[in-house]
Design an enzyme around this catalytic site. Structure first.
Site, short mmCIF file in Angstrom:
data_model
loop_
_atom_site.label_atom_id
_atom_site.label_comp_id
_atom_site.label_asym_id
_atom_site.label_seq_id
_atom_site.Cartn_x
_atom_site.Cartn_y
_atom_site.Cartn_z
N GLU A 1 -0.52 -9.40 6.61
CA GLU A 1 -1.72 -8.79 6.03
C GLU A 1 -1.63 -8.90 4.50
OE1 GLU A 1 -2.29 -4.42 6.27
OE2 GLU A 1 -4.29 -4.93 7.01
N CYS B 1 -8.45 -3.18 6.52
CA CYS B 1 -7.55 -3.44 7.64
C CYS B 1 -8.23 -4.31 8.68
CB CYS B 1 -7.05 -2.13 8.24
SG CYS B 1 -8.32 -0.91 8.43
P1 NAI Z 1 0.79 2.85 2.20
O1 NAI Z 1 0.70 2.82 3.68
O2 NAI Z 1 2.15 2.90 1.61
O3 NAI Z 1 -0.05 4.09 1.65
C1 NAI Z 1 -1.03 4.79 2.40
C2 NAI Z 1 -0.86 6.28 2.20
O4 NAI Z 1 0.43 6.66 2.67
C3 NAI Z 1 -0.92 6.72 0.73
O5 NAI Z 1 -1.54 7.98 0.66
C4 NAI Z 1 0.55 6.84 0.36
O6 NAI Z 1 0.80 7.73 -0.70
C5 NAI Z 1 1.13 7.38 1.65
N1 NAI Z 1 2.56 7.15 1.78
C6 NAI Z 1 3.31 6.12 1.27
N2 NAI Z 1 4.60 6.28 1.59
C7 NAI Z 1 4.71 7.42 2.31
C8 NAI Z 1 5.79 8.12 2.92
N3 NAI Z 1 7.05 7.67 2.82
N4 NAI Z 1 5.52 9.25 3.59
C9 NAI Z 1 4.27 9.72 3.71
N5 NAI Z 1 3.20 9.11 3.13
C10 NAI Z 1 3.40 7.97 2.45
O7 NAI Z 1 -0.03 1.59 1.65
P2 NAI Z 1 -0.06 0.99 0.15
O8 NAI Z 1 1.31 1.05 -0.42
O9 NAI Z 1 -1.19 1.60 -0.57
O10 NAI Z 1 -0.46 -0.53 0.45
C11 NAI Z 1 0.49 -1.46 0.98
C12 NAI Z 1 -0.15 -2.29 2.07
O11 NAI Z 1 -0.53 -1.46 3.15
C13 NAI Z 1 -1.44 -3.03 1.71
O12 NAI Z 1 -1.21 -4.24 1.09
C14 NAI Z 1 -2.06 -3.21 3.06
O13 NAI Z 1 -1.52 -4.32 3.70
C15 NAI Z 1 -1.67 -1.97 3.81
N6 NAI Z 1 -2.75 -0.95 3.82
C16 NAI Z 1 -3.52 -0.81 4.93
C17 NAI Z 1 -4.57 0.08 4.94
C18 NAI Z 1 -5.45 0.24 6.14
O14 NAI Z 1 -6.61 0.56 5.99
N7 NAI Z 1 -4.94 0.12 7.33
C19 NAI Z 1 -4.92 0.87 3.76
C20 NAI Z 1 -4.02 0.69 2.64
C21 NAI Z 1 -2.99 -0.20 2.69
#
Ligand code: NAI
Ligand code: MG
Length: 495
Positions: free
Chosen positions: A397, A295
């Site tokens: 991002e 991030c």
């Molecule tokens: P995501 O934000 O969807 O997933 C992160 C966590 O949230 C995972 O444990 C997932 O199972 C959970 N999650 C997903 N949908 C949810 C819901 N409706 N309710 C509760 N929990 C939920 O991220 P994802 O799909 O892995 O990646 C997509 C994009 O997000 C990446 O391309 C990146 O841009 C960003 N990202 C940013 C991160 C950071 O460190 N700030 C880390 C991972 C992804």
């Protein structure tokens, strides 16, 4: 007791099909599982327990049951136990590093082993802060003893991502536990086993129920956790989109949240900057060794026009020397993208960049030719020039090894471009001019600003974003006090 060795495949195999609830490995209530894939080969690592609402209920009930006794323990005793988790986790750092490399494709030497170490250090750090859970006395009236005390919020629900799964989990659970809360974590579907192994190791030290972990998908497992009536605080790291969903669930219950969301972090290189140091900083800042899956990644680099061409040339040459390969090979600098979804996302942005008439894509390093890695999700790191700051590739991002280099002519213009983004997580400035540096650090709209260096997040340095990058800070004493305790005001009238 299941026996483990440091071979990550057998570790994952032994943990397969389980959550960690009430101090024990247990299967999903439904008995269902989902596959976890090694992104370097496409092969299955094992089946993880598929968490759903019933598993959330069981884990939250266990955490609720454990919380009163945990909170009643003297703070320093809790701190000692959490620090002891850190000491024991340090003994397992290598094993944990190998496991996270297997699940996420992050190279062992450059990323995964360091994650094992900083994970352990985070528990040691927060364990030592237990006696700082202090309140205040207030000069209200002479006949009254008036004070505040810090109380835990109760059961904390933590939802974590896959990019640095163990460390990002530790930044949440270590302070939450030290402050007297108990925790239920929902791990990322891409990387459940490393976090489960952490739970199992900690389970030898902490009372049952203090720390529970579930694997599963976002809407089916993360959703019920965020909205569970007995979860009194939600802490999340991940995308802005999911952050909003989690925030809404917490708003319905009126419970506090911490949100660590995305970024499109700028790096501004002024005309007088030390170019070699700035190139070093760009490599660390962009997290090329993590395939840019951070991030904080410095994915927009604004370079004074006088230095632009030399900077691009040196950066491309340096990234080109980096070795892509088997994440578990010590010679590897850069492993793979975590999942086919993220791989597709990166390809989509690269294609958009290619379609821009002025863009040049400098693709660096080489995809390994080892036949064993032919199913691997390797992406050549890419340095893009000729893209304007308002192009999608420079605004969104990407979460891949892709950075845009954009020239500027005047320091104020460079800073204005840097701030022209919805995000505000981190920023870096390179200059030896004191006035320029001071003006820049005050002007940049970001929560974590560095001058002439680019270190990664670590305990003691408060970390968290402005704008759509999130709410609240992590990683230091104030984060523990502000995000994992309530202040109770107490007035004792002695008249
Ligand atoms: P995501 O934000 O969807 O997933 C992160 C966590 O949230 C995972 O444990 C997932 O199972 C959970 N999650 C997903 N949908 C949810 C819901 N409706 N309710 C509760 N929990 C939920 O991220 P994802 O799909 O892995 O990646 C997509 C994009 O997000 C990446 O391309 C990146 O841009 C960003 N990202 C940013 C991160 C950071 O460190 N700030 C880390 C991972 C992804
Ligand atoms: Mg998602």
């Amino acid at each position: 007791m299941i026996r483990f060795d440091t071979d990550p495949e057998s570790l994952a195999g032994a943990l397969a099909g389980h959550h960690f609830i009430d101090g024990a490995l247990v299967p999903a209530a439904s008995g269902k599982t989902f596959p976890v894939i090694n992104p370097a080969t496409g092969a299955s690592i094992g089946e993880a327990a598929l968490g759903e609402a019933a598993d959330v209920d069981a884990a939250v009930a266990s955490a609720k049951k454990a919380q009163k006794a945990w909170a009643a323990m003297p703070a320093r005793e809790r701190g000692k136990l959490v620090a002891e988790c850190g000491r024991v986790l340090a003994e397992h750092a290598e094993e944990l590093g190998r496991l996270v490399a297997l699940e996420t494709g992050k190279a062992l030497r450059t990323e995964s082993r360091p994650e094992g170490n900083v994970l352990a250090d985070t528990f040691v750090y927060f364990g030592g802060l237990a006696s700082e859970l202090k309140g205040e006395t207030i000069p209200y009236k002479p006949e009254c003893l008036t004070m505040t005390v810090r109380e835990p919020v109760g059961v904390v629900g933590a939802i974590i991502p896959w990019n640095v799964p163990m460390f990002l989990m530790a930044l949440k659970i270590a302070p939450a536990l030290v402050a007297g809360n108990t925790v239920v974590v929902k791990s990322a579907e891409e990387a459940p086993f490393c976090c489960l192994r952490v739970a199992q190791i900690m389970g030898e030290i902490l009372p049952p129920g203090t720390f529970n972990i579930l694997s599963g998908f976002g809407p089916e497992c993360g959703g019920p956790l965020a909205s569970h009536p007995d979860v009194a605080k939600v802490t999340f790291t991940g995308s802005v989109e999911t952050g909003r969903i989690v925030y809404r669930a917490a708003a319905e219950k009126l419970v506090p949240v911490t949100l660590e969301l995305g970024g499109k972090s700028p790096m501004v290189i002024m005309a007088d900057a030390d170019l070699d140091r700035a190139v070093d900083g760009a490599i660390t800042g962009m997290r090329f060794t993590r395939q840019g899956q951070s991030c904080t990644a410095a994915s927009r680099m604004f370079v004074h026009r006088d230095l632009h061409d030399a900077f691009v040339e040196r950066l491309v040459a340096r990234v080109d020397e980096m070795v892509m390969g088997d994440p578990l090979d010590e010679a590897t600098d850069i492993g793979t993208i975590v999942s086919p979804q993220q791989f597709e996302r990166v390809q989509r942005f690269l294609k958009l960049a290619e379609e821009h008439p002025d863009a040049t894509l400098h693709r660096c390093s080489k995809v390994p030719d080892d036949p064993a890695l032919k199913g691997g999700l390797f992406v050549q790191p890419c340095v893009i020039t000729g893209i304007p700051n308002d192009h999608e590739v420079a605004r969104e991002e990407i979460f891949g090894p892709v950075t845009c280099i954009i020239p500027f002519d005047d320091p104020d213009e460079g800073l204005a471009l840097a701030n022209d983004t919805d995000y505000g997580l981190a920023a870096t400035v390179w200059t030896n001019d004191l006035k320029l540096a001071l003006n820049a650090v005050h002007t940049l709209e970001a929560g974590f600003v560095q001058v002439n260096q680019n270190v990664v997040v670590q305990p003691t340095l408060p970390y968290g974003g402005f704008k759509t990058s999130g709410l609240g800070k992590e990683a230091d004493l104030h984060a523990m006090l502000e995000h994992f305790t309530h202040r109770k005001t107490i007035i004792i009238n002695l008249s």
